[in-house]
Write a protein that holds these residues in place. Structure first.
Motif, short mmCIF file in Angstrom:
data_model
loop_
_atom_site.label_atom_id
_atom_site.label_comp_id
_atom_site.label_asym_id
_atom_site.label_seq_id
_atom_site.Cartn_x
_atom_site.Cartn_y
_atom_site.Cartn_z
N LYS A 28 -8.62 -3.86 2.66
CA LYS A 28 -9.27 -3.47 3.99
C LYS A 28 -9.62 -4.96 4.64
CE LYS A 28 -11.53 0.62 2.72
NZ LYS A 28 -12.88 1.38 2.67
N GLY A 84 -4.44 4.89 0.41
CA GLY A 84 -4.55 5.24 1.53
C GLY A 84 -3.20 5.88 2.28
N ASN A 132 0.74 -1.13 -0.11
CA ASN A 132 -0.01 0.10 0.01
C ASN A 132 0.95 1.38 -0.11
OD1 ASN A 132 -2.56 -1.21 -0.17
ND2 ASN A 132 -2.48 -1.62 2.21
N ASP A 171 -7.19 1.99 1.14
CA ASP A 171 -8.32 1.98 0.21
C ASP A 171 -8.32 0.38 -0.15
OD1 ASP A 171 -7.34 5.09 -1.17
OD2 ASP A 171 -8.71 4.51 0.18
N ALA A 210 -8.23 -6.12 8.24
CA ALA A 210 -8.99 -6.17 9.48
C ALA A 210 -8.94 -7.51 9.76
CB ALA A 210 -10.48 -5.84 8.81
N GLY A 257 -6.29 4.84 7.27
CA GLY A 257 -7.10 3.78 6.59
C GLY A 257 -6.46 3.46 5.39
#
Length: 78
Positions: free
Chosen positions: A53, A43, A37, A50, A57, A48
């Motif tokens: 996720k 992001g 990322n 993009d 998580a 956070g």
């Protein structure tokens, strides 16, 4: 030739090795996603991401679940 005897690992040692391996794989996975990322500028570090996720998580929930389990000792641990 030397006769080296190998000790059989106890259940608790196997449990600790398994946990160490599992946590290391989770950490490496999170690190790879963070670097991916960062390279692709999706992001930002703390507000956070993009992409990915669900994977991030999931890693977070697994770590949180393991932290909760630390309060409940395993029956084979003393």
């Amino acid at each position: 030739m030397s006769n080296k005897r190998h000790k059989k690992l106890s259940k608790i040692m196997m449990l600790h090795y398994w946990k160490l391996t599992f946590r290391s794989l989770l950490f490496i996975g999170a690190l790879i996603l963070y670097i991916y990322n960062w390279i692709h500028h999706t992001g930002s570090s703390f507000s956070g991401f993009d992409e990915n996720k669900i994977v991030l998580a999931s890693i977070w929930f697994i770590f949180a679940f393991e932290m909760i389990l630390r309060f409940i000792p395993s029956p084979i641990e003393s």
